[in-house]
Design a protein around this motif. Structure first.
Motif, PDB file in Angstrom:
ATOM      1  N   ASP A 163       0.798  -1.064   0.349  1.00  0.00           N
ATOM      2  CA  ASP A 163      -0.013  -0.176   0.020  1.00  0.00           C
ATOM      3  C   ASP A 163       0.739   1.492   0.071  1.00  0.00           C
ATOM      4  O   ASP A 163       0.173   1.992   0.718  1.00  0.00           O
ATOM      5  N   TYR A 164       2.440   1.182  -0.538  1.00  0.00           N
ATOM      6  CA  TYR A 164       2.699   2.308  -1.121  1.00  0.00           C
ATOM      7  C   TYR A 164       2.449   3.087  -1.176  1.00  0.00           C
ATOM      8  O   TYR A 164       1.948   2.330  -2.876  1.00  0.00           O
ATOM      9  N   VAL A 165       2.419   4.529  -0.872  1.00  0.00           N
ATOM     10  CA  VAL A 165       1.876   5.616  -2.473  1.00  0.00           C
ATOM     11  C   VAL A 165       3.371   5.932  -3.552  1.00  0.00           C
ATOM     12  O   VAL A 165       2.886   7.044  -4.779  1.00  0.00           O
ATOM     13  N   PHE A 166       4.413   5.304  -3.051  1.00  0.00           N
ATOM     14  CA  PHE A 166       5.383   6.146  -3.826  1.00  0.00           C
ATOM     15  C   PHE A 166       6.695   5.167  -3.407  1.00  0.00           C
ATOM     16  O   PHE A 166       6.518   4.733  -2.439  1.00  0.00           O
ATOM     17  N   ALA A 167       7.246   4.861  -3.914  1.00  0.00           N
ATOM     18  CA  ALA A 167       8.428   3.636  -4.331  1.00  0.00           C
ATOM     19  C   ALA A 167       9.772   4.396  -4.729  1.00  0.00           C
ATOM     20  O   ALA A 167       9.074   4.239  -6.857  1.00  0.00           O
ATOM     21  N   ASP A 168      10.765   4.624  -4.609  1.00  0.00           N
ATOM     22  CA  ASP A 168      11.994   4.932  -5.560  1.00  0.00           C
ATOM     23  C   ASP A 168      13.326   3.848  -5.627  1.00  0.00           C
ATOM     24  O   ASP A 168      13.608   3.254  -4.605  1.00  0.00           O
ATOM     25  N   TYR A 169      14.351   4.102  -6.287  1.00  0.00           N
ATOM     26  CA  TYR A 169      15.311   3.889  -5.571  1.00  0.00           C
ATOM     27  C   TYR A 169      17.007   5.139  -6.092  1.00  0.00           C
ATOM     28  O   TYR A 169      16.128   6.072  -6.651  1.00  0.00           O
ATOM     29  N   CYS A 170      17.582   4.192  -5.286  1.00  0.00           N
ATOM     30  CA  CYS A 170      18.803   5.318  -5.519  1.00  0.00           C
ATOM     31  C   CYS A 170      20.287   4.474  -5.529  1.00  0.00           C
ATOM     32  O   CYS A 170      20.396   3.068  -5.197  1.00  0.00           O
ATOM     33  N   PHE A 171      21.609   4.914  -5.621  1.00  0.00           N
ATOM     34  CA  PHE A 171      22.298   4.485  -5.908  1.00  0.00           C
ATOM     35  C   PHE A 171      23.271   5.165  -4.464  1.00  0.00           C
ATOM     36  O   PHE A 171      23.710   6.250  -4.273  1.00  0.00           O
ATOM     37  N   LEU A 172      24.362   4.479  -3.997  1.00  0.00           N
ATOM     38  CA  LEU A 172      25.174   4.814  -3.005  1.00  0.00           C
ATOM     39  C   LEU A 172      26.202   5.697  -3.478  1.00  0.00           C
ATOM     40  O   LEU A 172      27.075   6.738  -3.043  1.00  0.00           O
ATOM     41  N   GLU A 173      27.287   4.665  -4.580  1.00  0.00           N
ATOM     42  CA  GLU A 173      27.962   4.914  -5.687  1.00  0.00           C
ATOM     43  C   GLU A 173      27.892   5.095  -7.024  1.00  0.00           C
ATOM     44  O   GLU A 173      26.882   4.800  -7.506  1.00  0.00           O
ATOM     45  N   VAL A 174      28.858   5.128  -8.413  1.00  0.00           N
ATOM     46  CA  VAL A 174      29.265   4.438  -8.974  1.00  0.00           C
ATOM     47  C   VAL A 174      28.501   5.270 -10.025  1.00  0.00           C
ATOM     48  O   VAL A 174      28.733   6.395 -11.141  1.00  0.00           O
ATOM     49  N   VAL A 175      27.146   5.599  -9.963  1.00  0.00           N
ATOM     50  CA  VAL A 175      26.171   6.307 -10.746  1.00  0.00           C
ATOM     51  C   VAL A 175      24.724   6.996 -10.471  1.00  0.00           C
ATOM     52  O   VAL A 175      24.391   6.545  -9.207  1.00  0.00           O
ATOM     53  N   PRO A 176      24.205   8.142 -11.017  1.00  0.00           N
ATOM     54  CA  PRO A 176      23.079   8.818 -10.415  1.00  0.00           C
ATOM     55  C   PRO A 176      21.888   7.983 -10.707  1.00  0.00           C
ATOM     56  O   PRO A 176      22.061   6.993 -11.740  1.00  0.00           O
ATOM     57  N   PRO A 177      21.014   8.281  -9.860  1.00  0.00           N
ATOM     58  CA  PRO A 177      20.671   8.900  -8.641  1.00  0.00           C
ATOM     59  C   PRO A 177      21.047   8.537  -7.345  1.00  0.00           C
ATOM     60  O   PRO A 177      21.002   7.472  -7.389  1.00  0.00           O
ATOM     61  N   PHE A 178      22.195   9.637  -7.010  1.00  0.00           N
ATOM     62  CA  PHE A 178      23.026   8.780  -5.979  1.00  0.00           C
ATOM     63  C   PHE A 178      21.992   8.899  -4.406  1.00  0.00           C
ATOM     64  O   PHE A 178      20.456   9.810  -5.204  1.00  0.00           O
ATOM     65  N   ILE A 179      22.004   9.476  -3.104  1.00  0.00           N
ATOM     66  CA  ILE A 179      21.701   9.084  -2.443  1.00  0.00           C
ATOM     67  C   ILE A 179      20.675  10.453  -2.755  1.00  0.00           C
ATOM     68  O   ILE A 179      19.210  10.845  -1.586  1.00  0.00           O
ATOM     69  N   ASP A 180      21.423  11.627  -1.704  1.00  0.00           N
ATOM     70  CA  ASP A 180      20.859  12.693  -2.178  1.00  0.00           C
ATOM     71  C   ASP A 180      19.728  13.069  -2.709  1.00  0.00           C
ATOM     72  O   ASP A 180      18.961  13.825  -2.816  1.00  0.00           O
ATOM     73  N   ASP A 181      19.880  12.644  -4.520  1.00  0.00           N
ATOM     74  CA  ASP A 181      18.871  12.985  -5.433  1.00  0.00           C
ATOM     75  C   ASP A 181      17.641  11.864  -4.680  1.00  0.00           C
ATOM     76  O   ASP A 181      16.539  12.833  -4.903  1.00  0.00           O
ATOM     77  N   GLY A 182      18.044  10.994  -4.446  1.00  0.00           N
ATOM     78  CA  GLY A 182      16.596   9.217  -3.897  1.00  0.00           C
ATOM     79  C   GLY A 182      15.772  10.446  -3.303  1.00  0.00           C
ATOM     80  O   GLY A 182      15.249  10.609  -2.857  1.00  0.00           O
ATOM     81  N   VAL A 183      17.169  10.957  -2.111  1.00  0.00           N
ATOM     82  CA  VAL A 183      15.931  11.634  -0.590  1.00  0.00           C
ATOM     83  C   VAL A 183      15.226  11.945  -1.480  1.00  0.00           C
ATOM     84  O   VAL A 183      13.940  12.907  -0.700  1.00  0.00           O
ATOM     85  N   LYS A 184      15.967  13.859  -1.904  1.00  0.00           N
ATOM     86  CA  LYS A 184      15.478  15.059  -1.865  1.00  0.00           C
ATOM     87  C   LYS A 184      13.871  14.156  -2.680  1.00  0.00           C
ATOM     88  O   LYS A 184      12.670  14.872  -2.805  1.00  0.00           O
ATOM     89  N   LYS A 185      13.881  13.106  -4.097  1.00  0.00           N
ATOM     90  CA  LYS A 185      12.615  13.352  -4.955  1.00  0.00           C
ATOM     91  C   LYS A 185      11.402  12.664  -3.971  1.00  0.00           C
ATOM     92  O   LYS A 185      10.616  12.848  -4.042  1.00  0.00           O
ATOM     93  N   CYS A 186      12.062  11.778  -2.449  1.00  0.00           N
ATOM     94  CA  CYS A 186      10.935  11.053  -1.850  1.00  0.00           C
ATOM     95  C   CYS A 186      10.620  12.723  -1.178  1.00  0.00           C
ATOM     96  O   CYS A 186       9.516  12.498  -0.831  1.00  0.00           O
ATOM     97  N   LEU A 187      10.791  13.463  -0.657  1.00  0.00           N
ATOM     98  CA  LEU A 187      10.694  14.579  -0.173  1.00  0.00           C
ATOM     99  C   LEU A 187       9.468  15.506  -0.231  1.00  0.00           C
ATOM    100  O   LEU A 187       8.892  15.874  -0.224  1.00  0.00           O
ATOM    101  N   LYS A 188       9.188  15.262  -1.398  1.00  0.00           N
ATOM    102  CA  LYS A 188       8.485  16.126  -2.478  1.00  0.00           C
ATOM    103  C   LYS A 188       7.628  15.202  -2.708  1.00  0.00           C
ATOM    104  O   LYS A 188       6.316  16.009  -3.358  1.00  0.00           O
ATOM    105  N   ALA A 189       7.861  13.710  -2.979  1.00  0.00           N
ATOM    106  CA  ALA A 189       5.844  12.490  -2.595  1.00  0.00           C
ATOM    107  C   ALA A 189       5.481  13.122  -1.388  1.00  0.00           C
ATOM    108  O   ALA A 189       5.817  14.028  -0.352  1.00  0.00           O
ATOM    109  N   ASP A 190       4.194  13.272  -1.686  1.00  0.00           N
ATOM    110  CA  ASP A 190       3.353  13.247  -0.687  1.00  0.00           C
ATOM    111  C   ASP A 190       2.998  12.054   0.389  1.00  0.00           C
ATOM    112  O   ASP A 190       1.795  11.253   0.229  1.00  0.00           O
ATOM    113  N   ILE A 191       3.729  12.039   0.920  1.00  0.00           N
ATOM    114  CA  ILE A 191       3.739  11.057   2.154  1.00  0.00           C
ATOM    115  C   ILE A 191       4.338  11.165   3.195  1.00  0.00           C
ATOM    116  O   ILE A 191       4.768  12.659   3.432  1.00  0.00           O
TER     117      ILE A 191
END
Length: 299
Positions: free
Chosen positions: A33-61
């Motif tokens: 019943d998640y309204v939002f789900a995504d992935y990000c990467f620790l290293e090597v290639v984007p989206p990195f953790i900063d990108d992933g978390v910022k995208k989550c924070l923009k979601a309505d959760i």
């Protein structure tokens, strides 16, 4: 409560890793019943953790469950958790961090499923107690990594004739030694499990550089390789199980590398209990009342 989920993967230059994560995210949304789900990467290639978390924070959760998508606990997992928890103090969204994909019965089930599928694919009709299994892991300096893979090995031993493990690098036994030991057991059939989340360079190239010459030197005839384990749909169930473990537990704070991160700040005062008040507007001199519930959600 509107909940979101974020997978944190190590990262890979292989496009297949992103494609596999995209499939996992879609399946997670279908089965939960998640309204939002995504992935990000620790290293090597984007989206990195900063990108992933910022995208989550923009979601309505209102709550974000963070899943370190790693097969072993260790330095990489600690780094991932440390990076993501830096955002907790700047948001009202509650962060919950799960354990990595390790030391769980569903991992044993997943590997068993990989072996079973491989036997069927090659039309091998032997009962499982006449089949040998060799699990090839990456290898790590962290002792918990070996404990984690041994957990799977031990869990399969009651089902198969022989079960063992070897490692691509860092740890012993290496792949040639692992194959030599299997050969000495004279198996009727050997299934080799690629214990890797993604079909990256290790699965495509590095393992075979050691595996093929070792098999050519052996006397074994019936040897079959599984696919890597990350694309098995049992992995979705494991991710959701890990999420449930933390979501059903009330977490007030998280400590990472000696730093405290509040999930939700505690009230300045805890007013729960029985109170007695005095009044002059009615005939009763005193009145008692009870305040109960959670400190941040009183009744």
């Amino acid at each position: 409560m509107k909940r979101g989920l974020l997978l944190i993967d190590r990262g890979s230059k292989q496009r297949e890793a992103e494609e596999e994560l995209e499939v996992l995210v879609k399946e997670i949304l279908k089965k939960s019943d998640y309204v939002f789900a995504d992935y990000c990467f620790l290293e090597v290639v984007p989206p990195f953790i900063d990108d992933g978390v910022k995208k989550c924070l923009k979601a309505d959760i209102e709550s974000l469950t963070i899943v370190p998508y790693f097969l072993y606990p260790g330095r990489k997992v600690k780094a991932a958790v440390t990076d993501v928890m830096k955002f907790q103090s700047s948001t009202n969204i509650k962060f919950l961090v799960t354990k990595p994909m390790t030391m769980h019965q569903k991992l044993i089930d997943l590997v068993d499923n990989r072996v079973t599928t491989t036997l069927k694919k090659h039309e091998v009709s032997l009962p499982k107690d006449q089949v040998d299994v060799l699990i090839i892991g990456h290898g790590s300096k962290d002792p918990n990594a070996k404990i984690s893979i041994d957990y799977v090995v031990d869990g399969l031993k009651k089902t198969y004739r022989n079960v063992d493990r070897c490692f691509l690098e860092i740890e012993e036994p290496d792949i040639p030694a692992g194959i030599a030991k299997c050969d000495s057991n004279n198996p009727k059939a050997l299934v080799i499990v690629f214990y890797f989340l993604h079909e990256g360079a290790h699965v495509k190239t590095d393992i075979n550089l050691d595996l093929k010459p070792a098999l050519e030197k052996s006397s074994m005839k019936n040897v079959y390789n599984t696919e890597h384990i990350g694309t098995d749909m049992t992995m979705v169930d494991l991710i959701l199980e890990r999420a449930k473990e933390v979501e059903k537990t009330k977490i007030l704070e998280t400590w990472v590398s000696g730093n405290r991160y509040e999930v939700k700040p505690k009230p300045d005062y805890d007013v729960r209990g029985t109170w007695t008040g005095m009044t002059r507007s009615v005939s009763v001199d005193t009145i008692s009342f009870v305040i109960k519930g959670d400190a941040d959600k009183l009744q």
